[in-house]
Each structure stands twice: as structure tokens, then as C-alpha cells.
Design an enzyme around this catalytic site. Structure first.
Site, short mmCIF file in Angstrom:
data_model
loop_
_atom_site.label_atom_id
_atom_site.label_comp_id
_atom_site.label_asym_id
_atom_site.label_seq_id
_atom_site.Cartn_x
_atom_site.Cartn_y
_atom_site.Cartn_z
N HIS A 157 70.96 68.23 -4.09
CA HIS A 157 71.42 66.98 -3.26
C HIS A 157 70.18 66.53 -2.72
CE1 HIS A 157 75.83 66.77 -1.86
NE2 HIS A 157 75.15 66.13 -0.76
N GLU B 165 72.00 71.18 -0.92
CA GLU B 165 72.50 70.48 0.23
C GLU B 165 72.34 70.82 1.40
OE1 GLU B 165 76.76 70.49 -0.29
OE2 GLU B 165 77.05 68.50 0.90
N GLU C 65 82.91 65.02 -6.63
CA GLU C 65 82.67 64.21 -5.55
C GLU C 65 81.76 63.06 -6.22
OE1 GLU C 65 81.78 65.85 -1.62
OE2 GLU C 65 80.87 64.14 -0.85
#
Ligand code: RAM
Length: 892
Positions: free
Chosen positions: A792, A765, A501
Site C-alpha cells: 500500500h 497499509e 479492492e
């Protein structure tokens, strides 16, 4: 230090002396001594320091000298620019207004300031910047060279071409005064001269929408040249240009690599200036040769494969026999304009030694680097030609001690090194990983701690904030936030550094941008990314969900994500007083507002089901509520920004729009008692309160409801990316600091403390990305372990509250000229100390809650003033200086 009498004990007495103002930390376009500036009117700034506070401690005037040589500057000759004495208190954003600057010009400069008493300072220490190639497009076409390679898919279906090597030789016949290399790649490159790397950067020229613009980097290589024969070489790999990017494979997109082109290419131009005034130019084109080499695969997501037996010693040095190399081909792929890099490339930040090495099986060892980071490793081994070592990277271990790689999804994140004979050191240069653990397979004998060293990589953003307090949990949280920012402020602000990602998600950065500024100086980093965002704007006006935006589909736009296009420029203006970034983004922001207005229904936004309050736990706000709240916020910010760049009509229009949206919002969502019946959840109250959507008489009722809901929820969040920081801010804004501190210190799920008790060395995250009890599947078993990043920054957005409220360091209006000091002491934490190096100088705030008294200490930098507001005290103004206060604690 200043004496301050309030209802308090005097702690220290000082005499006010002369200000002795001096200017230091001279920067050009936010960078210290930058090479290759492309801006023809660059902005200059400095920082003031003073011996004493007091009335003289303001800058009344400045004078800047810019000279074409060090000698001229030493003689106080501003042959390029002498600003003269300018009556102004500005210390930044001063636009160069001297003689037109030409390509490659070196500018030496210094500054003198006058204090409030009219006393001049001595000249500052000299600083410099150099200009890039300004007119080169008119003078000569940009020649790119390439080497065509077509690679078949491997057994896993991956297409992973080798790196391309390029070289040329040239003669230096006379004494050199200065030599500068300008280089770029469609792909990523490492430039080498006479056996050494030019600079120490990684992944240059970075990621842009190459169809629109490609940056070149500038290196002063005077010291790398030698008399006689010289050699220049470069290793070029796919990078973002042609390699795997994002989640293409996962999403089964039409393509997952080659988004911008197929064959990576190199541009290099070395400009040599001889002592006798003549010049020589060495540029990519005919005369350059190409080959393959030891880097057999090089991909940002997949990893690097290196065969040391294929090294060609001396390939980048003079005297090398390149008769087996082929002529490089000219690259004809039409791409974007070549422009000077706007910010510093990724570099090594630090090295870390493993904290443990554990054997997992025959020849398999797992190194624990002790913390999560982004970067690479340095491998040191000996002997064993032909033996291949495999390095796999992971953020976590499974319960059985094996490496957890499920969350990397399609990122292979594996490097292979085939050994040659003798002592050898190797470090991959064309890939990076997000990891804490490295599994090394293939060693013949047991490794030592020195076998692998961690190399932490990041975009260089100078440290801005310090934070420390009486709670180890909160100190850990702050460290986790800074680490996670370091791992993701990586060429662009990425969501995560490990899986397939690593995209510049707009929702994440709009929530986190202000936090980022407290941690580091991100002015140049985020200014560059705003251009990526502008380049990625959809034709119909929406900003996309991430930038750069290489795909044709999906996730074109989403409420609270696309709004980054307005929120990030506004943040840069607030924090750095930067109106140029606003002006640059302005036409795009207007088109974005048009897009919103066209889609509005009765001045509100309809539901666009996308990410909502992403990863919220429990009930959260509806899509239409979120979209409308952000719409109102955007309009209000636009009104402010339009005013700041002199667009008066627009400013009035956006202010009126904001008022209309607010009215419609109140009508639709907020009941006369201040409750939000249809959206009775933490995120809804928090957004409405923070975005100023409440009629002021009802706001307290809304805030009280928010506090009560949190208490009823066991002092815990029910929020996701959007609600979390706003809950903290709303609570503190309306007198519920105790509830906010409760959330900060919460160790039960969901909360930061919960992940810390479960071993977090970074921001995760999800609130429960991993738990000792439930593993990676989440508490209800519903988590997708594949979408589970341990780096994250989005939930790290609480840093903003830690600085703006807990320490209480904030700005009133742009650029910290007028500072707000409003610390919120809390007996549970006991004490807190922090500092923030703002564009207007270093601000310090400290507090300590004792048994009977609470003590404070502040530093207000020169040339600024501060409004001090302490709990239970009338607010008052402070001028520059150092202050201590002590108050009796109020009875509980
Ligand atoms: C995830 C990203 C990012 C988030 C989006 C909605 O895949 O990691 O953090 O903004 O989804």
C-alpha cells in the site's frame, strides 16, 4: 566540473571548455518510439547532454525535422515538418505543427540544438512515432465480435466464465512493406498472429470507463506475417469489463461483476501495406470464428483455471482445422468511443527465483519469492496428464507457517492447472496477484527452485530516481517504496494489488503523486489516469473516492480524496511542466471548485465524516479542519494553474477565494499565539503549515509546537495517510530537520522502521499490519486482519521528503528549469547520494558529514540553473555543471 570557492576547501579544478551540447532521448507524448498515437498534434521532447558546464551550456535554439520516411530524414528533408530554427530554450512540450498527420502515418524525426555560444549540435539520432487510426469511425463502423456464454455460479457462488477464443485466416499474396494491428477488447485480450503474441503486453486494453471510452493498442506486426496463408487469433477474458472488480461482494453491492457489460468482445483490424502500394485490411466481423479453449476461468481477482488437455495446438496458426469452431457473433452492446491508448500497457519487469521451498504436507509446498510484488508465476512441470495443481498466493505466512490469506478477503487469488503429458510450462495471462508466497498443491514429487519463477508485472514507468545513504534502514525503506509503487502502478494507481479492492483510490494517489515522480517517470501513466478521474467525476462536480468508478454507490466523495482532481494535475504541471494535462482537466476542476464553493459555510467546509486522516494513530485533525485546509489548498493551486493556462480572470478569482478561505481558516482555527487549540495534533499543524494557511509571523510558533509534540510523543508520529508526509515537510521547512530525521529513523511504533524490523519488504497499509509480537491483529488487537494490505504505497509518501529535503532536489516553478538544491545533511545517517532524471535532465545531489567537514557534490543539468542553499550558508546560483564543496562543521 566547476570550481566553487566558498568558505571551503577546493576539491577539484576544471577548465571551462566548449559546451558541446547534444540532444538525445527523443520522445513523443512522453513515450519512446510509440506506436499508434491518437493525438493529432503530439508533443515532442528531448534531453540535453553537454561535455562541460558553463555559460555556453544553454539551448538557445532548436530545429526539428519530421519526415515520412527514414530516407527523407537522412537527407535532412522534413517533408512533414521543418520547424526551422526556433529561438527557444524549451526541450519539451513542443507541439507538432507540420502537415496534418493522417491515420497510420509513420513519422521519423530528429532535432538539432544551438548552444549559448551559437554553436550548432550535430543532428540527434533519428527517432520515430506512428499515428493510430484517426478517422476510422467515419470510414467504417467498429465491428466487435463476441461469443455468448452463460455460466452458472460454482459451489462458492462465484460466476467464472471461460475465456473466449477467436480466430480467422487470411492470405498474404505479395511482399509486405508494413503491417500494423489495431486491437481492443471489452474485457482483456491477448492478440496472436501465426502462433506468436503481438507485442508482450498484459491486460490490454486496460481499464477505463468503457461506457465512455475504450482504448485500442497498436502493434507493428510486419515481422509476424508470412507469404501465403496467415492466421490471427485472440484470447479474450472478462477483465475489469465483466469480471469481479473491487469490494462489491464485501460491500454486498447489488453486483460485484459485470459492471460494464456481460459478454467480452474483441475488435481487431490488421492493415497490410504491400510493397506495390496496394493495401489489405483484415477486420473482426464475418469470417471470424470462436471457440472455448484451455482457459476455463479467468478473473483478475479470483484467478485462472487452465486445463492443458484442452489445448488446441496450432489454433492461432495457419493450416488449423477450425471446422468445429462456430461463427463469432457481432457484439451490439453500445459502449464508449474507441480511442488510441495513451500509455504503455502492463508488461513483465523482471523474473525472480524463489529463495526457499518448504514442504507443508503431502504434496503441498510453499515457495518464498523473497519479496512482495504484483504479477504471476511461470510453472515448469512434467508428466501426469489429468493431475490438477493448485496455486494459492499470499503476502505473509501465519505463525504456524501456513499461507495467510485472510487479508485477501473475497479475492480467491487461486490458479488451477490441469496437466497434460510431457514437459510443460504454463503462466497465467488473464489474472494477477499481489504476493510473496505461493502454495503449490498436487505435485507428485518434490519441486525444485526452477518449478516456479516469479514474474513481476507493472505498468512500464521508466526509472527516474536513485537513492542511497549511510542507514541500512532508510535504504530498505526506499527499496520498499519503489517495490510498492511498482506493484501498484498497475494500469491505474491502485491502493493495493492483492485483495478484492485494487481500486484507484484518490486519497492515496494525491498524497503519493509527487513521491511517485521521484521514483519513476509517471507522466504518461498519470495523464491517462487523470482521464479516468475526469470520466468518473460526479454529475454534481465532486471527484469520487476512486477512479475508475464502476459502482452506483457508495463512497461518492470524501475530503482529501476528491481533491486529487486538483492536486494531481498541479503535480504533473510542476514536475513535467505539462500544461496540456491541466487544460484537459480544467473544465472538470472548475466544476469541482463550484461544488466546493456551493457547500462552503462562511468560506470553510463543513465536516463530511468520511475517512479523515485515514489510519491515524492517536489524536488527529477533525473532519471540518481537513476539509477546509484542502479547500484552501485547492483554491491556491487553481489560481496557479489558471494562470499557467492563460485563464487570467479565473486566476484572480481563485487567488481571492484562497485568501478568503485562509482568513476564515485563521479566524476559526489558529490562535494569536500560533497554536491550534481545538485541533492540537500533528496532522493539523502539518497541513496548516504545508498549505500556507499560517500567517507567516505565526508559522514558526506552529512549527515549534509540532516539533515539541513529536518530542513529547517519544519522537513518533500520531498521523495517518494525510498527516505523515506533511509532518516531515513542515518540520524541514521550519528548521526542525533533526526531528524529521528522528521520525525517519524511528524503529518504534508507529514508524517505517518499526515495520522494517518486523520484516517488511514493501510499504504496509498500517504501521502495524504485522508485528512479531502481536501478529496480524495489531498492537492493541483492534486491527482488522481482513483490511490489512502489505503493499500500500500511501505511507511511502515520505519519498517526497527524502528527495525534496534530505537530498534536497526540488523545482522552483514548473519543470525543473530552475532547480532548488537544499540538502539537509544529518550526522546520524552520515552520507547520502541520489539522482533524479527530471524532464530537464539528470540532477545529482550527494553529501557526507565527516568528523570535521561536510562535503557536497551536485550536478546541475545543461540548460537549467539552480539555487543552492546549504545549512548555515548564503544561498547562491549555480549554472549547469558539476560542483563539489566542503565546509567546516559548525561547533555543536
Ligand atoms: C481503503 C483503501 C485505501 C483508502 C481507503 C479510505 O480501503 O485501501 O487505501 O484510501 O480505504
Amino acid at each position: 566540473m566547476k570550481i566553487a570557492f566558498l568558505a571551503m576547501t577546493l576539491l577539484s579544478a576544471l577548465t571551462a571548455g566548449a559546451a558541446e551540447l547534444t540532444a538525445g532521448y527523443l520522445r513523443c507524448e512522453y513515450r519512446s518510439a510509440p506506436e499508434g498515437i491518437g493525438e493529432r498534434s503530439p508533443r515532442l521532447s528531448w534531453e540535453l547532454t553537454a561535455q562541460e558546464g558553463g555559460a555556453a551550456c544553454v539551448q538557445r535554439a532548436y530545429r526539428i525535422l519530421v519526415a515520412s520516411s527514414e530516407e527523407a530524414l537522412a537527407r535532412d528533408e522534413g517533408d512533414l515538418w521543418d520547424s526551422g530554427k526556433v529561438v527557444s530554450d524549451a526541450t519539451g512540450g513542443i507541439v507538432y505543427a507540420g502537415r496534418p498527420l493522417r491515420s497510420q502515418q509513420v513519422c521519423h524525426w530528429k532535432v538539432q540544438v544551438w548552444d549559448g555560444g551559437g554553436e550548432p549540435s550535430p543532428w540527434s539520432a533519428p527517432a520515430r512515432w506512428s499515428m493510430g487510426l484517426l478517422e476510422f469511425r467515419d470510414r467504417e463502423p467498429v465491428r466487435w465480435i463476441t461469443r455468448r456464454i452463460r455460466t452458472a455460479p460454482d459451489t462458492a457462488g462465484l460466476v467464472l466464465p471461460p475465456a473466449r477464443y477467436f480466430r480467422t485466416a487470411f492470405t498474404v499474396g505479395k511482399p509486405v512493406r508494413r503491417a500494423v494491428a489495431y486491437a481492443s477488447a471489452k474485457g482483456i485480450y491477448e492478440l496472436r498472429l501465426n502462433g506468436q503474441q503481438a507485442g508482450c503486453d498484459y491486460f490490454t486494453p486496460g481499464w477505463t470507463d468503457y461506457r465512455k471510452r475504450i482504448y485500442y493498442n497498436t502493434y507493428d506486426v510486419t515481422g509476424l506475417l508470412r507469404p501465403g496463408e496467415n492466421a490471427a487469433g485472440a484470447v479474450v477474458a472478462d477483465g475489469w469489463y465483466a469480471g469481479y472488480v473491487g469490494f462489491g461482494i464485501l460491500e454486498r453491492l447489488e453486483r460485484s461483476r459485470e459492471f460494464y457489460g456481460i459478454d467480452p468482445a474483441l475488435f481487431c483490424r490488421i492493415e497490410i501495406e504491400y510493397a506495390d502500394g496496394t493495401t489489405q485490411s483484415v477486420m473482426t466481423g464475418p469470417g471470424w470464428k470462436s471457440s472455448e479453449g484451455p482457459v476455463r476461468q479467468a478473473d483478475l481477482l479470483m484467478g485462472e483455471v487452465y486445463d492443458a488437455r484442452l489445448e488446441q495446438p496450432g489454433w492461432d496458426a495457419p493450416g488449423f482445422d477450425d471446422s468445429a469452431w462456430e461463427a463469432a457473433e457481432l457484439s451490439v452492446n453500445p459502449d464508449g468511443a474507441l480511442e488510441a491508448a495513451l500509455t504503455d500497457p502492463v508488461r513483465e519487469a523482471e523474473r525472480i527465483v524463489p529463495v526457499s521451498v518448504v514442504q507443508r504436507g503431502p504434496g503441498v509446498w510453499i515457495f518464498d519469492m523473497g519479496r512482495n510484488f504484483a504479477g504471476t508465476v511461470l510453472l515448469k512441470v512434467r508428466g501426469g496428464a489429468g493431475r490438477t495443481l493448485m496455486l494459492r498466493y499470499g503476502e505473509m505466512l501465519n505463525a504456524d507457517g501456513s499461507l495467510m490469506t485472510e487479508n485477501l478477503r473475497h479475492a480467491r487469488a487461486t490458479d488451477f492447472y490441469t496437466m497434460r503429458d510431457g514437459e510443460q510450462e504454463w503462466s497465467p495471462r488473464m489474472t494477477y496477484h499481489g504476493f510473496r508466497y505461493v502454495e503449490l498443491t498436487g505435485l507428485e514429487s518434490a519441486p525444485g527452485a526452477e518449478t516456479l519463477t516469479g514474474i513481476v508485472l507493472t505498468s512500464p514507468t521508466p526509472r527516474a530516481g536513485t537513492f542511497e545513504c549511510g542507514s541500512e534502514l532508510v535504504n530498505r525503506l526506499w527499496r520498499n517504496i519503489t517495490t510498492t509503487q511498482q506493484a501498484n502502478f498497475f494500469e491505474i494507481p491502485t491502493d493495493c494489488p492483492q485483495r478484492d479492492e485494487r481500486l484507484g483510490w484518490t486519497g492515496d494517489i494525491q498524497i503519493y503523486a509527487r513521491s511517485a515522480t521521484y521514483n519513476a517517470d509517471v507522466a504518461s501513466f498519470l495523464s491517462k489516469w487523470l482521464i479516468d478521474l475526469d470520466d468518473a467525476q460526479r454529475s454534481y462536480g465532486a471527484y469520487p473516492s476512486y477512479a475508475p468508478y464502476p459502482y452506483a454507490i457508495p463512497m461518492e466523495y470524501a475530503p482529501a480524496w476528491m481533491d486529487a482532481g486538483v492536486i494531481v494535475p498541479w503535480t504533473l504541471w510542476q514536475v513535467y511542466g505539462d500544461t496540456r494535462a491541466v487544460r484537459r482537466a480544467y473544465p472538470g476542476m472548475k466544476r469541482f471548485m463550484d461544488f466546493l464553493e456551493q457547500g462552503a459555510q462562511g468560506d470553510l467546509q463543513p465536516a463530511v465524516p468520511t475517512f479523515g486522516d485515514w489510519l491515524a494513530v492517536g489524536r488527529t485533525a477533525s473532519d471540518d479542519f481537513i476539509a477546509s485546509a484542502y479547500y484552501a489548498y485547492d483554491a491556491a493551486l487553481m489560481a496557479e494553474m489558471a494562470g499557467a493556462v492563460g485563464e487570467r480572470q479565473d486566476s484572480l478569482r481563485y487567488a481571492a477565494l484562497a485568501a478568503r478561505i485562509r482568513e476564515a481558516f485563521v479566524r476559526r482555527y489558529i490562535a494569536p499565539d500560533g497554536l491550534i487549540p481545538g485541533n492540537d495534533c500533528q496532522t493539523a499543524y502539518a497541513l496548516a503549515l504545508c498549505f500556507g494557511l499560517y500567517p507567516e509571523p505565526l508559522a514558526q510558533a506552529g512549527a515549534d509546537r509540532l516539533a515539541a509534540m513529536i518530542e513529547a510523543n517519544g519522537g513518533r508520529f500520531s498521523t495517518g495517510f494525510l498527516g505523515t508526509k506533511h509532518v516531515m515537510m513542515a518540520l524541514s521547512r521550519y528548521g526542525h530537520d533533526d526531528v524529521a530525521y528522528g521520525l525517519l529513523l524511528q524503529t518504534e511504533y508507529p514508524g517505517w522502521g518499526y515495520s522494517i524490523l518486523n520484516g517488511a519488504t514493501s510499504i504496509w497499509e498500517r504501521w502495524d499490519s504485522y508485528t512479531r509480537e502481536y501478529g496480524f491483529g495489531g498492537r492493541d488487537g483492534g486491527n482488522n486482519a481482513r483490511m490489512n494490505s502489505f503493499s500500500h504505497y500511501a505511507f511511502g509518501s515520505v519519498a517526497e521528503w527524502m528527495f525534496r529535503y534530505a537530498l534536497g532536489i526540488d523545482t522552483e516553478g514548473p519543470g525543473y528549469r530552475h532547480i532548488l538544491l537544499r540538502p539537509r545533511p544529518d550526522a546520524r545517517i552520515g552520507w547520502m547520494k541520489g539522482s533524479y532524471r527530471s524532464v530537464s535532465g539528470e540532477i545529482v545531489s550527494e553529501w557526507e558529514v565527516g568528523r570535521r567537514t561536510t562535503r557536497y557534490r551536485f550536478v546541475v543539468p545543461p540548460n537549467t540553473r539552480a539555487t543552492l542553499s546549504l545549512p548555515g550558508q548564503e544561498s547562491r546560483m549555480l549554472g549547469p555543471g558539476e560542483y563539489e564543496f566542503e565546509f567546516k562543521n559548525r561547533k555543536q
